[in-house]
Design an enzyme around this catalytic site. Structure first.
Site, PDB file in Angstrom:
ATOM      1  N   GLU A  82       0.884  -1.225   0.085  1.00  0.00           N
ATOM      2  CA  GLU A  82      -0.065   0.041  -0.157  1.00  0.00           C
ATOM      3  C   GLU A  82       0.992   1.171  -0.114  1.00  0.00           C
ATOM      4  O   GLU A  82       1.965   1.146   0.127  1.00  0.00           O
ATOM      5  CB  GLU A  82      -0.660  -0.058   1.302  1.00  0.00           C
ATOM      6  CG  GLU A  82      -2.192  -1.079   0.962  1.00  0.00           C
ATOM      7  CD  GLU A  82      -3.100  -1.089   2.195  1.00  0.00           C
ATOM      8  OE1 GLU A  82      -4.063  -1.794   2.201  1.00  0.00           O
ATOM      9  OE2 GLU A  82      -2.881  -0.492   3.329  1.00  0.00           O
ATOM     10  N   SER A 198      -2.429   1.304  15.010  1.00  0.00           N
ATOM     11  CA  SER A 198      -3.472   0.068  14.544  1.00  0.00           C
ATOM     12  C   SER A 198      -3.721  -0.936  15.778  1.00  0.00           C
ATOM     13  O   SER A 198      -2.623  -0.998  16.546  1.00  0.00           O
ATOM     14  CB  SER A 198      -2.936  -0.568  13.365  1.00  0.00           C
ATOM     15  OG  SER A 198      -2.442   0.570  12.097  1.00  0.00           O
ATOM     16  N   GLU A 201      -8.892  -4.603  16.116  1.00  0.00           N
ATOM     17  CA  GLU A 201      -9.212  -6.038  16.377  1.00  0.00           C
ATOM     18  C   GLU A 201      -8.656  -6.747  17.423  1.00  0.00           C
ATOM     19  O   GLU A 201      -8.859  -8.089  17.684  1.00  0.00           O
ATOM     20  CB  GLU A 201      -9.156  -6.705  15.066  1.00  0.00           C
ATOM     21  CG  GLU A 201     -10.132  -6.630  13.868  1.00  0.00           C
ATOM     22  CD  GLU A 201     -10.171  -5.027  13.496  1.00  0.00           C
ATOM     23  OE1 GLU A 201     -11.165  -4.312  13.681  1.00  0.00           O
ATOM     24  OE2 GLU A 201      -9.133  -4.419  12.952  1.00  0.00           O
ATOM     25  N   TRP A 267      -5.490   4.491  11.952  1.00  0.00           N
ATOM     26  CA  TRP A 267      -4.519   3.967  11.069  1.00  0.00           C
ATOM     27  C   TRP A 267      -4.755   4.528   9.546  1.00  0.00           C
ATOM     28  O   TRP A 267      -4.200   4.151   8.698  1.00  0.00           O
ATOM     29  CB  TRP A 267      -4.742   2.355  10.914  1.00  0.00           C
ATOM     30  CG  TRP A 267      -6.088   1.909  10.996  1.00  0.00           C
ATOM     31  CD1 TRP A 267      -6.934   1.664  11.733  1.00  0.00           C
ATOM     32  CD2 TRP A 267      -6.615   1.606   9.649  1.00  0.00           C
ATOM     33  NE1 TRP A 267      -8.239   1.264  11.240  1.00  0.00           N
ATOM     34  CE2 TRP A 267      -7.997   1.113   9.905  1.00  0.00           C
ATOM     35  CE3 TRP A 267      -6.252   1.634   8.385  1.00  0.00           C
ATOM     36  CZ2 TRP A 267      -8.766   0.775   9.253  1.00  0.00           C
ATOM     37  CZ3 TRP A 267      -7.251   1.003   7.368  1.00  0.00           C
ATOM     38  CH2 TRP A 267      -8.490   0.565   7.698  1.00  0.00           C
ATOM     39  N   ASN A 285     -13.177   1.552  14.378  1.00  0.00           N
ATOM     40  CA  ASN A 285     -14.243   0.838  14.694  1.00  0.00           C
ATOM     41  C   ASN A 285     -13.987   0.741  16.304  1.00  0.00           C
ATOM     42  O   ASN A 285     -13.272   0.730  16.932  1.00  0.00           O
ATOM     43  CB  ASN A 285     -14.316  -0.330  14.464  1.00  0.00           C
ATOM     44  CG  ASN A 285     -12.987  -1.596  14.648  1.00  0.00           C
ATOM     45  OD1 ASN A 285     -12.101  -0.998  13.808  1.00  0.00           O
ATOM     46  ND2 ASN A 285     -13.145  -2.430  15.367  1.00  0.00           N
ATOM     47  N   ASP A 327     -18.428  -2.623  11.758  1.00  0.00           N
ATOM     48  CA  ASP A 327     -17.118  -2.641  11.390  1.00  0.00           C
ATOM     49  C   ASP A 327     -16.737  -1.262  10.532  1.00  0.00           C
ATOM     50  O   ASP A 327     -15.828  -1.468   9.506  1.00  0.00           O
ATOM     51  CB  ASP A 327     -16.471  -3.904  11.301  1.00  0.00           C
ATOM     52  CG  ASP A 327     -14.847  -3.345  11.069  1.00  0.00           C
ATOM     53  OD1 ASP A 327     -14.126  -2.811  11.996  1.00  0.00           O
ATOM     54  OD2 ASP A 327     -14.049  -3.893  10.213  1.00  0.00           O
ATOM     55  N   ASP A 329     -15.160   1.275  10.032  1.00  0.00           N
ATOM     56  CA  ASP A 329     -14.087   2.421  10.484  1.00  0.00           C
ATOM     57  C   ASP A 329     -14.241   3.638   9.854  1.00  0.00           C
ATOM     58  O   ASP A 329     -14.365   3.775   8.578  1.00  0.00           O
ATOM     59  CB  ASP A 329     -12.579   1.876  10.180  1.00  0.00           C
ATOM     60  CG  ASP A 329     -12.225   0.534  11.088  1.00  0.00           C
ATOM     61  OD1 ASP A 329     -11.400   0.516  11.775  1.00  0.00           O
ATOM     62  OD2 ASP A 329     -13.181  -0.314  11.088  1.00  0.00           O
ATOM     63  N   TRP A 504      -8.870  -0.973  -5.019  1.00  0.00           N
ATOM     64  CA  TRP A 504      -8.039  -0.739  -3.839  1.00  0.00           C
ATOM     65  C   TRP A 504      -6.814  -0.113  -3.726  1.00  0.00           C
ATOM     66  O   TRP A 504      -6.105   0.103  -3.149  1.00  0.00           O
ATOM     67  CB  TRP A 504      -7.861  -2.389  -3.411  1.00  0.00           C
ATOM     68  CG  TRP A 504      -7.753  -2.174  -1.796  1.00  0.00           C
ATOM     69  CD1 TRP A 504      -6.534  -2.156  -0.909  1.00  0.00           C
ATOM     70  CD2 TRP A 504      -8.890  -2.845  -0.965  1.00  0.00           C
ATOM     71  NE1 TRP A 504      -6.856  -2.306   0.382  1.00  0.00           N
ATOM     72  CE2 TRP A 504      -8.138  -2.612   0.356  1.00  0.00           C
ATOM     73  CE3 TRP A 504     -10.091  -2.958  -1.108  1.00  0.00           C
ATOM     74  CZ2 TRP A 504      -8.922  -2.885   1.419  1.00  0.00           C
ATOM     75  CZ3 TRP A 504     -11.034  -3.329   0.076  1.00  0.00           C
ATOM     76  CH2 TRP A 504     -10.273  -3.229   1.241  1.00  0.00           C
TER      77      TRP A 504
END
Length: 633
Positions: A82, A198, A201, A267, A285, A327, A329, A504
């Site tokens: 990314e 980050s 989760e 993040w 989230n 979720d 975010d 993406w």
């Protein structure tokens, strides 16, 4: 840590000149000057307003069809790539996923490696990176290259030599013991650098920290949840849609002390308005994904923050998805536009395309909500966002009971929710063109089934509490993505270009009337202002990186990282497409709730993405390459 230096004299001199600071000039002045010269790509988002627009126009709608590969560079890593490279003068800075190698490449010498930084990190951090071992890029300022490592170590490297100038620990445990990780790109502003965290989760409590660029000391730190003293909020002066937030709202909107594992991680991308001296970002989230376990609005997860750049104090906030059940975010980029005509008035606005499927246009000085509309017609979890300031529901989405995982309850599979958990758009940033006044947005066209279940918190262990499966939006074109043009003043889709898989990659628009984006299959594509495809080229792996452009020796180039992965590509990147890999993932994340059936185990692995994007393996494979394009000589 290993640093290798092999300098070309001319490149070193040029670099030293371009990176030097005049006496009394702040890092922000330097970065602003670099940004204003379109030959550079000086910060990850192109400019402080996050427009990802370039004034370069040598490559234009008429000749873009002639683009050809000029050179390539392998990062040596086969995971999701990314972000994108920086270009400062004659040097390009390229980053990689874990282990977060950074390269300085000499543009005067066919991309020869000037130096290489390779940090040594505890491999235990790899399993706690929820959605691939990605990194979204480095930042530059004050003659330093700033890297936010996976293990939450932040390092400042000498831009000329690659040697460590300073190093700080942004998280509590660099061995992954708390579930914290670093994936976001830093942002240099004034004399500071902003770093997020980050790990939502894993029950990580989100925060942003501004470090002094000179030595890495902490200037201010602001949490997403908790008391005002830690969220840096003033109950009377900080506002939410024009009204004071009240005392300790980051505690009172939670049950008991759940805010301590409340998520709201940071993040995504950050923006900066030098005139207002405000930084903007969104929070993720609330933890866990099971909404039944955490009553209340769960403030300030899922929130847009506007903070004073010097002190970190929150001026205003807006929570987009109170008590998130899906979720969604809120970390996606904030794009700043001056003088937008909204309802007949000129406004300096912030535009945000949220995971929840709504695009928001707000007055960025005071947080007034101007527009909130769906940017994918498939979005069904809410009917609308209430826009009447006199209503008690002002600013709140109106949840449809059928798609409410809270109302349907634990251990009940809520089906047909659109969008899926990865949102109508995830972090892949959009672009704004001042020439057309439109936003060009990479989107997901994906829906899901979502079944929450009870989960207990243990530091460093997954804290998810839901089983998810994903699939293309029904009754549509059959694909999983669209690339769209959006009118943020009206809240309308101008055109939409369907894609087989989610788009993406980060978009790029230019003064040459060309818009670029990449696809998960690996194509870089160029379209005109009406969405007509002008060019495409298939790179060695799927593109989840952000497309950049720069000029060197009078010629314009376009650069992109390819390397499939990220959440959408986690099946390939994480080895979860087979029964063994999926079962191991399920056992680690779901434990006793792990599906017993092999087919369901695979399809719901990777937080639901493995099944949804299984066909991606028919079109691409792992890679890690920078490709640079230019016009024929």
């Amino acid at each position: 840590m290993r640093v290798r230096a092999s300098f070309i004299k001319s490149a070193l001199v040029t670099t030293a000149v371009s990176l030097s600071l005049a006496g009394g000039v702040t890092a922000n002045d330097e970065v602003q000057k670099l940004i204003s010269d379109s030959k550079n790509w000086a910060i990850p988002t192109g400019d402080y307003a996050n427009t990802r627009f370039s004034k370069l126009n040598q490559i234009n709608k008429d000749n873009v069809k002639n683009l050809q590969v000029k050179w390539t560079f392998s990062t040596g890593v086969l995971r999701g790539h990314e972000g994108g490279p920086l270009v400062i003068g004659d040097v390009m800075y390229v980053h990689a996923p874990f282990p977060n190698t950074v390269y300085a490449l000499d543009l005067n010498n066919d991309g020869k490696i000037l130096w290489k930084y390779e940090p040594k990190q505890d491999p235990n951090v790899i399993p706690i990176m929820c959605c691939d071992t990605v990194n979204r890029g480095v930042a530059y300022g004050d003659g330093k290259v700033i890297l936010n490592q996976a293990d939450t170590t932040v390092v400042a490297l000498d831009a000329k030599t690659g040697k460590v100038v300073w190093s700080v620990k942004n998280g509590e445990d660099t061995a992954g013991g708390k579930g914290e990780s670093g994936t976001s790109a830093p942002m240099v502003f004034n004399d500071k650098v902003l770093i997020g965290i980050s790990g939502g989760e894993f029950g990580v409590r989100g925060h942003v920290t501004a470090y002094n660029l000179k030595d890495g000391s902490v200037a201010w730190k602001a949490y997403s949840t908790g008391p005002d003293s830690e969220t840096l909020m003033d109950g009377e002066k900080t506002t939410h849609l024009g009204k004071p937030v009240g005392k300790d709202s980051g505690v009172s909107s939670w049950e008991g002390e759940q805010w301590k594992q409340g998520g709201g991680t940071t993040w995504g991308w950050y923006a900066f308005d030098p005139k207002l001296n405000l930084v903007y970002y969104g929070t993720g989230n609330p933890s866990t994904w099971n909404p039944v376990q955490r009553p209340g609005d769960n403030k300030w997860s899922m929130t847009i923050f506007a903070r004073d750049a010097d002190t970190g104090m929150a001026k205003w906030v807006y929570q987009m998805t109170p008590h998130d059940e899906w979720d969604f975010d809120g970390v996606n980029e904030m794009i700043l536009v001056d003088g937008m005509d909204v309802g007949g008035q000129k406004r300096d606005v912030l535009v945000h395309f949220d995971r929840n499927g709504f695009a928001y246009t707000m007055d960025r000085a005071n947080g007034e909500l101007l527009v909130a509309k769906k940017y994918d017609p498939a979005v069904n979890w809410a009917t609308e966002v209430v826009m009447d300031p006199k209503s008690k529901e002002y600013g709140r989405p109106q949840v449809v009971a059928q798609y409410s995982t809270q109302q349907n309850g634990e251990d009940t599979n809520t089906t047909g929710v659109c969008p899926a958990a990865l949102g109508t758009k995830d972090q892949q940033p959009a672009s704004y063109s001042p020439k057309t006044g439109l936003f060009y947005v990479p989107t997901n066209h994906v829906c899901m089934d979502y079944e929450p279940y009870q989960v207990s918190y243990t530091a460093g262990q997954p804290y998810v509490g839901a089983t998810v499966s994903m699939y293309p939006a029904p009754n549509s074109h059959g694909g999983m993505g669209n690339f769209i043009a959006w009118d943020a003043a009206k809240g309308e889709i101008v055109w939409s270009k369907p894609e087989q898989f989610s788009v993406w990659s980060g978009a790029l628009s230019t003064d040459g009337d060309v818009i670029f984006y990449g696809t998960l299959e690996g194509y870089i594509k160029a379209v005109d202002k009406d969405g007509k495809e002008l060019y495409k080229f298939k790179t060695p792996s799927g593109i989840i990186g952000n497309i950049n452009t720069f000029e060197h020796k009078g010629k314009q180039y376009v650069a992109v990282l390819s390397g499939v992965g990220g959440w959408a590509g986690i099946g390939l990147a994480g080895g979860l497409l087979g029964a063994e890999g999926a079962a191991a993932w399920q056992q680690a994340v779901a434990g006793q709730k792990a599906p017993a059936e092999e087919e369901k185990s695979i399809s719901t692995a990777g937080l639901g993405a493995v099944g949804g994007y299984a066909a991606l393996a028919d079109y691409t494979t792992l890679g890690g390459q920078l490709t640079v394009f230019g016009l024929p000589d």
